[in-house]
Scaffold this active site. Structure first.
Site: not given
Ligand SMILES: *Cc1c(COP(=O)(O)O)cnc(C)c1O
Length: 394
Positions: A69-70, A150, A178, A198, A200, A236, A323
């Site tokens: 996501g970042s 989030n 989210q 993202s 995860h 890659t 974070c």
């Protein structure tokens, strides 16, 4: 153990683990290689792209894979900014409660000469489309507003915000990390030009995500190198991770309505239970929020101590975001919705998963009640509040 920190990360689904481990063992070729083993990897990659595009209503060519996501946020914002610089449009609109991947990118752009307007967030954790419209100027190149926050889980009216941007011919990016896999999203219906996601956060692996960029919207690469991802993102490809992300997203999408209904029930039960604690408050609108998100402030305590004591009881939660925990500053999100420092310090985020039961929720309620009462027992702030030396806010 009760895991209630799904906004920080989710456990990979069994199907996603299966996809990933199988590919790690069997399809480890480089998708850029021309021999059969490489081309097999290429096929897996392109199939994942099609599946992911289908879930959000995009076409496969509009999906660029990233490390999460970042990176997607950085690339989206920097791309439009670079275009804006060329066009003399150096004004960007966002909100005060974005993820740091957005806010820190905007800070950097500000140092590089851009003008940034951060819209205030209302007490209920929502942004109004009319305020976005009012902030748009001749030289605005981009509006970036997150789909769901989030920390407090509030879901923004992005379709309306997108419509405003389209009418004013300004690009619209949304950090939907989210939201993807949790609430309905369709890039066409929702008027979205760019969207970050993202894996995860929806039971896929960490370190992989994607950026949707509508055809015709400027996209530049952050990472220089090979011609992967049509030259827009060198390196890659993480084929097993990307394929596992597609597996997780298809699964999350198929179960979305059932899961959301169940999580909403758990969430509202938890909210009702925690509101019984005196001098407590829910952060963010009660209805316009993610199905699994509960975020509270309790007056007179420290969120960090609350977390540690809950951990002792087998409950894993968070105060603020993953974070910012570890720093002593109160959450920028809670400050943005107008919580004062003292109150913002006593916050607790519980982000629920489908594996939890109603009994688990009742155990969380009992435990939080116990721990809050215990901590208030020796809190100097609480003593002052009780003695009338300080005014209660909640
Ligand atoms: C987790 C999160 C991110 C960062 O995603 P990573 O894949 O961890 O880089 C960005 N925005 C929001 C809203 C998030 O919740």
């Amino acid at each position: 153990m009760i895991y209630a920190d799904n906004a920080a990360t989710t456990k990979m689904s069994e199907a996603a683990v299966h996809t990933m481990t199988t590919l790690l063992q069997e399809v480890w070729g480089n998708p850029s290689s021309l021999y059969v083993h490489g081309q097999k990897a290429k096929e897996v990659l392109e199939q994942a792209r099609e599946e992911i595009a289908a879930v959000i209503g995009a076409s496969p060519r509009e999906i660029t894979f990233t490390s999460g996501g970042s990176e997607a946020d950085n690339q989206a914002i920097r791309s439009v900014a670079e275009w804006g610089r060329l066009k003399g449009k150096m004004h960007i609109i966002s909100t005060a409660f974005e993820h740091h991947a957005v806010l820190h990118t905007l800070n950097r752009l500000k140092r590089e000469g851009f003008e940034i307007t951060l819209l205030d967030v209302h007490e209920n954790g929502l942004i109004r489309p009319a305020e976005v419209e009012a902030a748009i100027r001749e030289d605005t190149c981009l509006v970036t507003v997150m789909t769901a926050n989030n920390e407090i889980g509030t879901v923004q009216p992005i379709r309306e915000i997108g419509a405003v941007c389209r009418a004013k011919k300004v690009f619209f990016h949304t950090d939907a990390v989210q939201a993807v896999g949790h609430i309905p999203l369709n890039v066409a219906d929702d008027n979205i030009d760019m969207l970050s996601a993202s894996a995860h956060k929806f039971h896929g692996p960490k370190g992989v995500g994607f950026l949707y960029v509508r055809k015709g919207v400027p996209l530049f690469n952050l990472i220089e190198g090979g011609a992967q991802e049509r030259g827009k993102r060198a390196g890659t490809e993480n084929v097993p991770g990307i394929a596992a992300m597609a597996t997780a997203l298809k699964e999350a999408d198929a179960k979305r309505e059932t899961n959301a209904a169940y999580l909403t029930k758990l969430r509202d039960r938890l909210i009702r239970g925690l509101l019984e604690i005196p001098h407590s408050a829910l952060n963010g609108d009660a209805a316009c929020r993610l199905p699994g998100n509960v975020n509270f402030c309790f007056e007179g305590i420290e969120g960090e101590s609350l977390l540690l004591l809950l951990d002792d009881k087998g409950i894993q939660a968070s105060s603020g975001s993953a974070c910012t925990s570890g720093s002593l500053d109160p959450s920028h999100v809670l400050l943005a919705i107008g919580r004062v420092h003292d109150v913002a310090h006593g916050s607790l985020r519980l982000s629920l998963g489908e594996d939890l039961s109603e009994e688990d929720i009742d155990y969380i309620i009992r435990s939080v009640k116990e721990v809050v009462a215990y901590l208030r027992g020796f809190s100097p702030i609480w003593r002052d509040l009780m003695a009338g030396k300080k005014q209660f806010i909640l």
